[in-house]
Motif scaffolding. Structure first.
Motif, short mmCIF file in Angstrom:
data_model
loop_
_atom_site.label_atom_id
_atom_site.label_comp_id
_atom_site.label_asym_id
_atom_site.label_seq_id
_atom_site.Cartn_x
_atom_site.Cartn_y
_atom_site.Cartn_z
N GLY A 1 -5.65 5.68 -2.39
CA GLY A 1 -4.63 4.85 -3.01
C GLY A 1 -3.86 3.94 -2.06
N MET A 2 -4.26 3.94 -0.81
CA MET A 2 -3.58 3.12 0.19
C MET A 2 -3.67 1.64 -0.19
SD MET A 2 -4.66 3.45 4.13
CE MET A 2 -3.61 4.45 5.13
N VAL A 3 -2.57 0.95 -0.07
CA VAL A 3 -2.58 -0.49 -0.32
C VAL A 3 -2.16 -1.19 0.96
CG1 VAL A 3 -1.65 -2.36 -1.72
CG2 VAL A 3 -2.04 -0.11 -2.75
N VAL A 4 -3.06 -2.00 1.47
CA VAL A 4 -2.86 -2.57 2.80
C VAL A 4 -2.85 -4.09 2.74
CG1 VAL A 4 -3.82 -2.66 5.14
CG2 VAL A 4 -4.15 -0.62 3.75
N THR B 1 -7.06 -0.33 -1.21
CA THR B 1 -7.02 -1.77 -1.46
C THR B 1 -6.60 -2.47 -0.18
OG1 THR B 1 -6.26 -1.21 -3.66
CG2 THR B 1 -6.10 -3.52 -3.00
N ILE B 2 -7.40 -3.41 0.26
CA ILE B 2 -7.01 -4.20 1.42
C ILE B 2 -6.98 -5.66 1.00
CG2 ILE B 2 -7.48 -4.78 3.81
CD1 ILE B 2 -9.03 -2.25 4.13
N ASP B 3 -5.86 -6.28 1.18
CA ASP B 3 -5.68 -7.69 0.79
C ASP B 3 -6.18 -7.94 -0.63
OD1 ASP B 3 -4.67 -8.05 3.27
OD2 ASP B 3 -6.45 -9.02 4.10
N GLY B 4 -5.84 -7.04 -1.51
CA GLY B 4 -6.19 -7.22 -2.91
C GLY B 4 -7.61 -6.80 -3.24
N VAL C 1 1.35 -1.43 5.29
CA VAL C 1 0.83 -0.43 4.36
C VAL C 1 1.94 -0.13 3.37
CG1 VAL C 1 -0.09 1.90 4.10
CG2 VAL C 1 -0.68 0.55 6.12
N GLU C 2 1.66 -0.29 2.11
CA GLU C 2 2.68 -0.08 1.09
C GLU C 2 3.28 1.30 1.21
OE1 GLU C 2 1.71 -0.81 -3.08
OE2 GLU C 2 1.76 -2.97 -2.59
N LYS C 3 4.54 1.40 0.98
CA LYS C 3 5.31 2.66 1.01
C LYS C 3 5.57 3.17 2.43
CE LYS C 3 3.98 4.29 -3.56
NZ LYS C 3 2.51 4.11 -3.76
N THR C 4 5.19 2.42 3.46
CA THR C 4 5.65 2.82 4.79
C THR C 4 6.51 1.68 5.31
OG1 THR C 4 3.47 2.14 5.50
CG2 THR C 4 3.95 4.47 5.68
#
Ligand SMILES: Cc1cc2nc3c(=O)[nH]c(=O)nc-3n(C[C@H](O)[C@H](O)[C@H](O)COP(=O)(O)O)c2cc1C
Ligand code: SF4
Ligand code: FES
Lengths: 165, 434, 726
Positions: free
Chosen positions: C72-75, C8-11, C55-58
């Protein structure tokens, strides 16, 4: 270029120290050892090292620009380095450097007119617990006071200074 | 040779031979437990050696304090490709001067440590990367290497095992950044000391893009001790997760500055008062930089802590390289902050924008500030610039520059403000418009 | 194919193939992440730190240009923290950047300017003195202004990785780090200028363009380079009808960002004072400028007279004129002058190859194939010098796809640095191929590129060698000039009609070839279009009526009866066919007063001779070509939109060429003569480029493999320079 037999021997050893095809690894040590013998990194030396290590002169240039101990211009016979980094600074390193510049009459990375002594303000050189420290060529001198400094310089001038090894 | 008198409070394990006559010779070494550990290691499976290291809670002495056993376990074994053992003897973190002593006084111990590392991953080549200024230390190491070859500890068929191990020194030529492990590897390959992109980490693709164990001089010098005495016993000397002893390099305003081997968890105030004979000239303690110049400064009132990685981290600083600079009440913190940032600006390799430009800008502001041209907005600016570097640079040098700078301003803001009073330019001019 | 990764990038939820870098995944989703140092196809640097994203979780911001996507990366690329980081980075960057945009050549097309406009702060808090270093000139065309340099290392990488020249490096350390040239204070290189174009800021500027114009004052016309056969697209910057610069501005051509020194700089011949601007008619041994009407009438009259008398005509066509012009020229020769005596300077044996391939399909490699093939074999050509784009393509293929490149050449070549190379004396090439046979046969496929060392009957031998490998093999017959291939395809040959149909198909006899024309003592008229044969040979029919169309008063033109000033390739519309048979469109960019395009000249002559050649419009002629020339039935949309359309000379067509014995393969072989142009020569045209002659380099220096040989310092070999034209 020809070098002393001892240096040639060192070069020969250097070139076989690295895995096959990795002679480029020898560039930095080769430059430093050669600089110690001929006084500075001359253009001729650049091309010689490039040739021996199988790199382009540009690749050697890039390295020379990067490492602060490699000098394109000749240094004095004795290169006096005064550390002013914090461990030395707080116990008089900066004062000592000022004193050195005044008594030698030269500034940072300059050489006395007779070519005997050059001066450099350097970063931490690993003598922090015995500060302030200076290095004359590769000799460490610890707990250096102005007086001790003057004595050392005098010895350099008199020719009575003994290098450690 | 030692340059300071040892203290009775020391726990001398890796420095046990420092004061012996001819301490650097292999004979002295052999007469004093030398190469016992290697013989023992040769009878051990690699996994067992790594387990000992894990049990020892040995954490890297180079700066980051990474658990050594874990690091070694990351190195792929039996890949059929060559692998390397690299010793980081670049020792360029300001306030640090211990690797030099280890090489000068007990070179065989380091060689033995590297041999054990080599045996563990069945590597056949090692390099000791020594900063260029340490020419005599290089010579000492080379003599020691020659002796080890003569006695069959290095070279072909080490101790009749059929395993070969060659060891070489490699000289740097003046660059702090080459202490950073990947920059070191670039330098070892004859290039500019610019760090590499990570991952891959050196364990997987290190020297010559091959699996590599890379450790600090002190870390590797400790390995024989651990194998000899057993990981658990070594760990017991320190505190949990912070096993053993380390060489603490004390400098600054104490009566007896020097390098002392002390167990991890040794209280900082005891170090100053008991080991180092207290503050020089009976001055009051103002601050301590506890882990090399990259470590954020601790104010006197924050100094009542044990010297181990976790405790210092809890105090929002770091144990780093073990360089401990003690500062008394007369210290000009602005001057120290300036000298610190000057160092990082000089040593930034220039690869990435925030480090290259950030350190330089900080240096310029602090220079002007220190020289009497400070403006009221400068103090926040310095903090903000440091903040704009933090965590955003290519390698940790940017952080190493930003963290202490931010700490100097945060903790000694009053001193910065006092400077402003003397400043000729404290009044804010119009902002320059881009 | 591994399963795509969801992120997911910017939603926005999207998928990307594993290994895709976050910056590219975002781009695919239409989200642009700012970057200076990231450059498609070049090594990753992560140096500019502009591309930091959350990046979520970092905990720390992550560098999008080196971070591969993960499941599953959320950016977030536009959070306050990210915006603040970019602003901070730009603020750092501007501290030592001189804010001299008003006088900077890059102003208006500067990535730093754009970036500050988009992401930066309006104010600077930097009040300290800036680091200043004087600007340096590294070569006649390369200037470097260190303070403007943002150290993105694009120039270093394009030169080293892209070109394999490695003439740029990094000097000094820290804030005074800068780019340095390979010869201390100057450059010794291909002078291709790729570093200048790739520089996001005005640090590297072009000696031929600097301080001449602002980018928005110019019209930017994409057309095809007129120098060599590779067919690079070059975008000409035009102000008041004058070409001020050339570059590969939008990377839309088959060459991407590539251009060589000729494509980028050697357009200046176009404005050479020696350009002919008026027709000249010889009277009493002297040239007299006359009007176009007078000149055309004179030619038409003489041609008509001679035609009536059944005079002996001959025509020599050009390697630089368009397909349309060539087509029309041969049509004029065959239908109006009723002669088969037509030829051109052949630089590679394309016809020989077509003959040897004997009608089989899908065996001619396109420019694209060179970038995608698994293996390539280069024969007797110094590609980097003679076929620069092809050299670049092969190198890129090796870099990006690990293609295997083989080269069999008489002397050292740049490919030595990465390819499997072997030396072969001219004539011995086949022995060397044999020694490589085993390795070649193991390749999954192969493209063979050969120059004029393989011609005539030897081509058949080469093809049977290719066949014997038992793998799919394609061929490229190397030719020299911008439309050498087109000249051949369009039938500027005495025995072949357009599309390599035998003249006997039309009931004609083959005519005299190039050498025979020049050696014939009984010519009544010779019409030479865009060629300069008399620079090296003399004409055996000195009294023939000689009509010459050219840009300059060449050695040939000087002997003419009538000289007609022609427009250059940059001054006309039409199409060129490159060495690999890709057809591309030329667009008129400039205009020299007094000249006419060759197409117009031919059509006007036809009209003057009362022949109906229809409207002399390139589109109309091209339409005829598409309908009548084998393989040229290419999609118009591709060409019209500036793309390259692959001709399929053989595909699905009957093999016609050798049906009757007129295909004089062996006798023609010695007509195949490469001009051996280097990067710094371009036949006659090159002599009129002052810029080209100012940057003559020692090519030997660049071939020297540093790993094998010491540097030669003094007296390094200089290429013999062609004498400066008038
Ligand atoms: C800028 C910088 C400088 C460093 N300098 C040194 C050094 O001089 N010596 C050293 O051992 N480690 C240094 N390090 C740490 C090394 O990168 C590396 O973590 C260490 O050598 C690993 O060994 P260890 O696990 O035994 O500590 C430095 C790190 C950074 C980021
Ligand atoms: S000159 Fe241009 S391309 Fe090269 S590093 Fe500097 S800014 Fe980047
Ligand atoms: S584009 Fe990512 S750091 Fe430059």
């Amino acid at each position: 270029m020809t070098f002393s037999p001892a240096l040639e021997e060192r070069f020969a050893k250097l070139l076989t120290s690295y895995p096959p095809g990795r002679q480029r690894s020898a560039v930095v040590p080769m430059l430093l050892y050669a600089q110690d013998e001929i006084g500075h990194v001359s253009q001729e030396l650049v091309e010689e090292v490039a040739c021996r290590c199988g790199v382009t002169p540009l690749q050697v240039d890039e390295v020379i620009g990067y490492y602060s101990m490699l000098h394109r211009k000749p240094l004095g016979k004795y290169h006096v380095q005064v550390c002013t980094n914090i461990s030395c600074q707080v116990v008089g390193g900066e004062d000592l450097y000022g004193h050195a510049a005044r008594t030698l009459g030269i500034g940072n990375k300059q050489v006395t007119p007779d070519g005997l002594i050059s001066l450099e303000e350097v970063e931490c050189m690993g003598a922090c617990s015995w500060a302030p420290a200076i290095q004359i060529n590769y000799d460490f001198h610890h707990f250096v006071t102005r007086e001790r400094f003057d004595q050392l310089i005098q010895a350099l001038r008199d020719g009575t200074y003994q290098e450690t090894a | 040779m030692r340059y300071n008198v040892p203290s009775p409070l020391e726990t001398r394990i890796i420095s046990q031979r420092f004061d012996l006559p001819n301490s650097a010779s292999i004979d002295t070494y052999l007469a004093n437990d030398g190469y016992v550990a290697l013989r023992k290691a040769i009878g051990m499976a690699p996994e067992a050696i790594i387990d000992e290291l894990r049990a020892s809670s040995l954490r890297g002495r180079g700066g980051a304090g990474f658990p050594t056993g874990m690091k070694w376990s990351f190195v792929p074994r039996n890949t059929g490709r060559p692998s390397y053992i690299i010793c980081n003897s670049d020792e360029s973190e300001p306030c640090t001067c211990k690797d030099r002593l280890l090489m000068e006084n007990d070179p065989q111990q380091l060689i033995e440590g590297m041999l054990i590392a080599g045996w563990t991953i069945q590597s056949s080549k090692g390099y000791i990367f020594i900063r260029g200024e340490y020419r005599y230390q290089i010579e000492i190491m080379e003599r020691a290497i020659a002796e080890a070859y003569e006695r069959g500890y290095l070279g072909k068929n080490v101790l009749g095992t059929g395993w070969d191990f060659d060891l070489y020194t490699h000289s740097g030529a003046g660059a702090y950044e080459c202490g950073e492990e990947t920059a070191l590897l670039e330098s070892l390959e004859g290039k500019r000391g610019v760090p590499r992109l990570k991952p891959p980490f050196p364990a997987v693709a290190g020297a010559f893009q091959s699996p590599t164990i890379l450790n600090n001089t002190e870390t590797l010098s400790t390995v024989p001790v651990i194998i000899r005495m057993g990981g658990a016993d070594y760990a017991a000397l320190g505190t949990p997760k912070n096993g053993g002893t380390r060489l603490m390099c004390v400098s600054g305003h104490v009566n007896k500055p020097g390098v002392y081997e002390l167990p991890l968890g040794f209280p900082l105030m005891r170090l100053i008062n008991d080991v180092c004979g207290g503050m020089r000239n009976r001055k009051k303690l103002k601050a301590v930089i506890p882990g090399g110049s990259s470590a954020p400064v601790l104010k006197a009132e924050e100094c009542d802590i044990p010297l181990d990685f976790d405790s210092i981290a809890k105090a929002k600083s770091m144990a780093g390289s073990g360089g401990i600079l003690v500062l008394d009440e007369d210290t000009d913190m602005v001057a120290v902050a300036l000298r610190t940032i000057k160092f990082y600006a000089h040593e930034s390799c220039g690869w990435c924008i925030p480090c290259r430009e950030g350190t330089t800008w900080l240096k310029k502001v602090l220079t002007r500030f220190h020289d009497g041209g400070g403006r009221s907005s400068d103090i926040d600016l310095i903090a903000e610039l440091a903040n704009n570097m933090l965590g955003r640079t290519f390698c940790a040098l940017g952080d190493a520059a930003a963290m202490p700078t931010a700490a100097f301003v945060a903790k000694f803001r009053d001193e910065f403000e006092a400077y402003l009073k003397r400043s000729s330019a404290a009044v804010e001019p119009e902002l320059a418009v881009v | 194919m591994a399963a795509p990764v969801n992120l997911t990038i910017d939603g926005q939820k999207l998928q990307a193939s594993p290994g895709t870098l976050l910056i590219n995944a975002a781009k695919q989703a239409g989200i642009s992440i700012p970057a200076f140092c990231y450059y498609d196809g070049l090594a990753l640097q992560a140096a500019c730190r502009m591309c930091l994203v959350e990046v979520e979780k970092t905990p720390k911001l992550q560098v999008a240009c080196t971070l591969p996507v993960a499941e599953g990366m959320v950016v977030r690329t536009d959070s306050p923290q990210v915006r603040q980081a970019r602003k901070g980075m730009l603020e750092f960057l501007l501290t030592n950047h001189p804010l001299d945009c008003p006088v900077c050549d890059k102003g208006g097309e500067c990535e730093l300017q754009d970036m500050v406009f988009r992401y930066g702060a309006g104010q600077s808090r930097f009040i300290e003195p800036k680091v200043h270093v004087d600007e340096k000139q590294w070569s006649p065309i390369v200037y470097y202004d260190a303070p403007r340099c943002i150290l993105c290392y694009r120039c270093v990488r394009i030169c080293g990785e892209g070109l394999g020249v490695s003439a740029l490096g990094i000097g000094n350390r820290g804030v005074v780090a800068e780019i340095v040239p390979n010869r201390g204070d100057h450059l010794e290189c291909d002078e291709c200028g790729a570093c200048i174009d790739i520089c996001p800021v005005g640090a590297l500027t072009s000696g031929t363009y600097r301080y001449k114009a602002r980018p928005w004052e110019m019209d930017h016309v994409g057309t095809i380079c007129t120098h060599c056969s590779n067919g690079c697209k070059t975008t000409l910057g035009i102000r008041n009808g004058q070409i001020l610069r050339a570059n590969s501005r939008d990377h839309s051509g088959i060459n991407g960002e590539f251009l060589c020194v000729k494509g980028r700089y050697a357009f200046d011949f176009n404005e050479h004072p020696g350009r002919l601007t008026s027709p000249l008619v010889r009277s009493d041994g002297e040239f007299k400028p006359v009007s176009w009407a007078q000149a055309l009438a004179a030619v038409a009259q003489r041609f008509t007279e001679l035609r009536v008398k059944r005079g002996n005509f001959a025509v020599i066509g050009s390697n630089h004129t368009t397909n349309e012009e060539n087509f029309l020229l041969q049509k004029f020769a065959r239908e109006v002058l009723r002669t088969s005596n037509i030829d051109h300077h052949r630089t590679g044996d394309v016809a020989g190859l077509i003959h040897a391939l004997d009608g089989r399909t899908n065996v001619l490699a396109s420019t694209d194939d060179l970038y995608n093939t698994k293996a390539a074999l280069v024969i007797s050509s110094d590609l980097a010098q003679e076929q620069p784009l092809l050299a670049f393509q092969l190198r890129a293929n090796w870099r990006h796809h690990k293609a295997h490149v083989y080269a069999v050449t008489p002397g050292p070549v740049r490919e030595d640095n990465y390819a499997t190379t072997a030396r072969a004396e001219p004539g011995n090439e086949f022995d060397v191929f044999e020694s490589m046979r085993e390795r070649l046969a193991k390749e999954p496929e192969l493209v063979i590129l050969f120059g004029d060392a393989i011609k005539g009957g030897r081509i058949a031998r080469l093809v049977s060698f290719g066949d014997s490998l038992g793998i799919p093999v394609k061929y490229v017959c190397l030719v020299d000039y911008s439309n050498s291939r087109g000249a051949s395809d369009m039938g500027l040959l005495p025995h072949l009609l357009p599309g390599y149909r035998s003249v006997s198909d039309s009931g004609l006899e083959p005519g005299l070839n190039y050498d025979q024309i020049l050696a014939a003592a009984d010519l009544d008229a010779l019409w030479i279009v865009g060629a300069n044969p008399l620079a090296r040979q003399s004409l055996a029919s000195p009294n023939a009526f000689l009509v010459v169309q050219d840009l300059f008063l060449t050695e040939t033109a000087r002997q003419a009866s009538v000289v007609l000033p022609a427009a250059s390739a940059y001054e006309k519309n039409g199409t060129f066919t490159n060495v690999c048979g890709d057809v591309q469109k030329l667009s008129r960019a400039a205009k020299t007063m007094g000249t006419k395009s060759d197409l117009e000249i031919i059509a006007l002559l036809a009209k003057e001779m009362r022949q109906d050649f229809g409207a002399a419009k390139p589109e109309v002629v091209f339409d005829e070509i598409r309908r009548s020339v084998r393989g040229y039935d290419v999609p118009l949309t591709v060409i019209e939109t500036g793309g390259a359309a692959k001709t399929v000379l053989l595909d699905g067509r009957p093999q016609v060429a050798s049906r009757n014995g007129h295909f004089r393969v062996d006798t023609d072989a010695n007509l195949i003569r490469s001009a051996r142009n280097t990067l710094f020569t371009s036949g006659t045209l090159g002599r009129f480029s002052q810029m080209l002659s100012s940057v003559i380099e020692a090519p030997g220096a660049l071939y020297r493999d540093p790993r094998k040989q010491p540097e030669v310092r003094e007296g390094s070999v200089q290429v013999e320079t062609v004498k400066q034209g008038q």
